[in-house]
Scaffold this motif. Sequence first.
Motif, mmCIF file in Angstrom:
data_model
loop_
_atom_site.group_PDB
_atom_site.id
_atom_site.type_symbol
_atom_site.label_atom_id
_atom_site.label_comp_id
_atom_site.label_asym_id
_atom_site.label_seq_id
_atom_site.Cartn_x
_atom_site.Cartn_y
_atom_site.Cartn_z
ATOM 1 N N SER A 54 0.826 -1.202 0.000
ATOM 2 C CA SER A 54 0.000 0.000 0.000
ATOM 3 C C SER A 54 0.862 1.255 0.000
ATOM 4 C CB SER A 54 -0.922 0.008 1.230
ATOM 5 O OG SER A 54 -1.779 -1.111 1.228
ATOM 6 N N LEU A 55 1.898 1.250 0.815
ATOM 7 C CA LEU A 55 2.793 2.396 0.867
ATOM 8 C C LEU A 55 3.589 2.515 -0.427
ATOM 9 C CD1 LEU A 55 3.940 1.937 4.553
ATOM 10 C CD2 LEU A 55 2.587 3.837 3.671
ATOM 11 N N ALA A 56 3.929 1.380 -1.028
ATOM 12 C CA ALA A 56 4.635 1.416 -2.313
ATOM 13 C C ALA A 56 3.776 2.047 -3.384
ATOM 14 C CB ALA A 56 5.039 0.001 -2.732
ATOM 15 N N ARG A 57 2.480 1.767 -3.333
ATOM 16 C CA ARG A 57 1.580 2.344 -4.324
ATOM 17 C C ARG A 57 1.525 3.857 -4.155
ATOM 18 N NH1 ARG A 57 -2.488 5.938 -5.455
ATOM 19 N NH2 ARG A 57 -3.405 5.343 -7.434
ATOM 20 N N GLU A 58 1.373 4.313 -2.920
ATOM 21 C CA GLU A 58 1.284 5.754 -2.668
ATOM 22 C C GLU A 58 2.544 6.472 -3.151
ATOM 23 O OE1 GLU A 58 -1.183 7.604 -1.306
ATOM 24 O OE2 GLU A 58 -2.516 5.875 -1.161
ATOM 25 N N ALA A 59 3.697 5.973 -2.738
ATOM 26 C CA ALA A 59 4.945 6.641 -3.079
ATOM 27 C C ALA A 59 5.321 6.431 -4.538
ATOM 28 C CB ALA A 59 6.068 6.137 -2.172
ATOM 29 N N GLY A 60 5.038 5.241 -5.077
ATOM 30 C CA GLY A 60 5.406 4.943 -6.461
ATOM 31 C C GLY A 60 4.631 5.765 -7.467
ATOM 32 N N VAL A 61 3.339 5.895 -7.262
ATOM 33 C CA VAL A 61 2.526 6.704 -8.170
ATOM 34 C C VAL A 61 2.960 8.159 -8.107
ATOM 35 C CG1 VAL A 61 0.196 7.576 -8.598
ATOM 36 C CG2 VAL A 61 0.554 5.146 -8.138
ATOM 37 N N ARG A 62 3.267 8.631 -6.899
ATOM 38 C CA ARG A 62 3.735 10.009 -6.762
ATOM 39 C C ARG A 62 5.045 10.213 -7.520
ATOM 40 N NH1 ARG A 62 3.248 10.211 -1.709
ATOM 41 N NH2 ARG A 62 5.365 9.671 -1.098
ATOM 42 N N ALA A 63 5.942 9.236 -7.451
ATOM 43 C CA ALA A 63 7.222 9.338 -8.156
ATOM 44 C C ALA A 63 7.021 9.300 -9.663
ATOM 45 C CB ALA A 63 8.152 8.212 -7.712
ATOM 46 N N ALA A 64 6.100 8.444 -10.127
ATOM 47 C CA ALA A 64 5.880 8.317 -11.564
ATOM 48 C C ALA A 64 5.173 9.531 -12.138
ATOM 49 C CB ALA A 64 5.062 7.055 -11.853
ATOM 50 N N ASP A 65 4.205 10.076 -11.403
ATOM 51 C CA ASP A 65 3.421 11.202 -11.914
ATOM 52 C C ASP A 65 4.082 12.550 -11.660
ATOM 53 O OD1 ASP A 65 1.553 9.413 -12.744
ATOM 54 O OD2 ASP A 65 0.178 9.738 -11.073
ATOM 55 N N GLY A 66 5.004 12.580 -10.692
ATOM 56 C CA GLY A 66 5.617 13.853 -10.353
ATOM 57 C C GLY A 66 6.802 14.173 -11.236
ATOM 58 N N ALA A 67 7.999 13.972 -10.687
ATOM 59 C CA ALA A 67 9.212 14.316 -11.428
ATOM 60 C C ALA A 67 9.589 13.257 -12.447
ATOM 61 C CB ALA A 67 10.367 14.520 -10.447
ATOM 62 N N GLY A 68 8.833 12.143 -12.488
ATOM 63 C CA GLY A 68 9.164 11.088 -13.425
ATOM 64 C C GLY A 68 10.465 10.394 -13.062
ATOM 65 N N SER A 69 10.683 10.161 -11.768
ATOM 66 C CA SER A 69 11.927 9.558 -11.311
ATOM 67 C C SER A 69 11.789 8.051 -11.189
ATOM 68 C CB SER A 69 12.324 10.148 -9.953
ATOM 69 O OG SER A 69 11.316 9.884 -8.980
ATOM 70 N N ASN A 70 12.931 7.363 -11.211
ATOM 71 C CA ASN A 70 12.937 5.946 -10.911
ATOM 72 C C ASN A 70 12.566 5.750 -9.443
ATOM 73 O OD1 ASN A 70 13.856 5.405 -13.537
ATOM 74 N ND2 ASN A 70 15.998 5.562 -12.913
ATOM 75 N N PHE A 71 12.134 4.555 -9.107
ATOM 76 C CA PHE A 71 11.585 4.331 -7.771
ATOM 77 C C PHE A 71 11.799 2.890 -7.357
ATOM 78 C CE2 PHE A 71 7.910 2.681 -5.363
ATOM 79 C CZ PHE A 71 8.012 3.447 -4.208
ATOM 80 N N VAL A 72 12.189 2.679 -6.096
ATOM 81 C CA VAL A 72 12.275 1.331 -5.532
ATOM 82 C C VAL A 72 11.986 1.412 -4.044
ATOM 83 C CG1 VAL A 72 14.778 1.478 -5.133
ATOM 84 C CG2 VAL A 72 13.670 -0.772 -5.351
ATOM 85 N N ILE A 73 11.316 0.406 -3.544
ATOM 86 C CA ILE A 73 10.953 0.320 -2.140
ATOM 87 C C ILE A 73 11.025 -1.151 -1.748
ATOM 88 C CG2 ILE A 73 8.483 0.003 -2.577
ATOM 89 C CD1 ILE A 73 7.829 1.670 -0.168
ATOM 90 N N SER A 74 11.225 -1.436 -0.461
ATOM 91 C CA SER A 74 11.148 -2.805 0.036
ATOM 92 C C SER A 74 9.912 -2.968 0.897
ATOM 93 C CB SER A 74 12.388 -3.165 0.861
ATOM 94 O OG SER A 74 12.205 -4.450 1.461
ATOM 95 N N PRO A 75 8.829 -3.522 0.332
ATOM 96 C CA PRO A 75 7.642 -3.781 1.158
ATOM 97 C C PRO A 75 7.947 -4.680 2.349
ATOM 98 C CG PRO A 75 7.101 -3.949 -1.172
ATOM 99 C CD PRO A 75 8.597 -3.845 -1.090
ATOM 100 N N LEU A 76 8.866 -5.639 2.179
ATOM 101 C CA LEU A 76 9.190 -6.546 3.271
ATOM 102 C C LEU A 76 9.859 -5.805 4.428
ATOM 103 C CD1 LEU A 76 9.284 -9.446 4.324
ATOM 104 C CD2 LEU A 76 11.509 -9.689 3.203
#
Length: 422
Positions: A54-76
């Motif tokens: 859920s947190l990956a979705r929030e932050a990932g969409v913001r990264a993709a729609d905002g500055a268009g930056s690459n993004f990685v997170i560890s849900p685990l």
Amino acid sequence: MSRFEKAVLLCLALFAAWHLCSTLFADAPPRPGGHSAEEKAVVSGAAGNASGLSLAREAGVRAADGAGSNFVISPLSIHAALALVAAGARGVTQTELLGLLGSASLDELHRAPTIKLVGRLNGLTQTSFACGVWVDRRQALRPEFMATGASRYGATAESVDFVLEAEQARRRVNAFVANVTKQLILDVLPPGSVHSSTAVVLANALYFKGAWSQPFDVFTAPFHIPGGSTVGVPSMKTYQSQYIALYPGFRALKLPYKNEVDQQAAFYMLILLPDSYTLSLAYLYDKAASTPEFIKKHTPARKVPVGQFMVPKFKFTFEFEVSSDMKKLGVTRAFNRGNFSGMVSGMDELSITGVYHKATIEVDELGTVAAAATAIVIGTTSVGRSRALMDFVADRPFLFAVVEERTSTVLFLGHVVNPQLG
């Protein structure tokens, strides 16, 4: 294996047993009727969320729609950190955290396949995981919290001076993380994140190194970035059959890693590539984060002959502060006079003052190296069947995940919009 690495092996059990610990050593016996009406409302409103996803979705969409930056997170990593906090929380504070973790109780969370995987990570050649707790020397962790952590998880607990030596304490936490991640994550706690009002810091670190079961050749290929530009990037190619499947609006590629002979765990990378101008990365995040079994159901099951094939090499780091996304997903009490009486004695008004996550990943023709860390600061309140040649040309933004196959646990999740960005 060094003495430190052996000690780290014991830390993994920490996440899996926090739930039982919290149940055994609660300040008061359970209410006859179970959760209060307020707690039930929180569970009803937040249940079903998979915290890290859920947190990956929030932050990932913001990264993709905002500055268009690459993004990685560890849900685990995030899941483990929040579960540790939940074990020391009580009342509505704990219930909100459990809702974000997608469980109605600590016992239910304890039985989850993801928790069992965490307990095995240090027994695998590809992974390592460690966690620690740092408490101000003027405060005391509850004896039950310490005893259970030591006996069941081999957790490290350290007394530090947050009042007079906050910067030194921050560096000690960062050094712990850097050691576990082989210097890939150096500063999960940024300057100013701990201070004289800090009471406790909880942190974990995850390291992954996997070699492809089939190494790739390398060539330079075009990659289309948002805005219409094209860049030439080093990319992986092969003529060998691959696990590829077509779905409405996107196609999926499964890249297995060399895994343990005894099959205690099996890891692979999943790449979801939207069709041009058909689906967005935000749509895939929505599905991956909110739809049960989405990743498992959209992992190709059989190899097919390949025609054109290209996956860019990439390497980058992403970090963010998680608090605002947690609040959006229903966790509020922990940030405003939360109840952490199961963790620290004699302090009635503690709150989470920062949740810091940092992840890094490198993918090349040989495999993947990735690491992540999560630190939480608590202080006083202030499917395809065709046998025809199938293309997979990842020459535009795509989503990726590193997944454990048996449990469908997502270790890393992110997207690439420009392989040239570090």
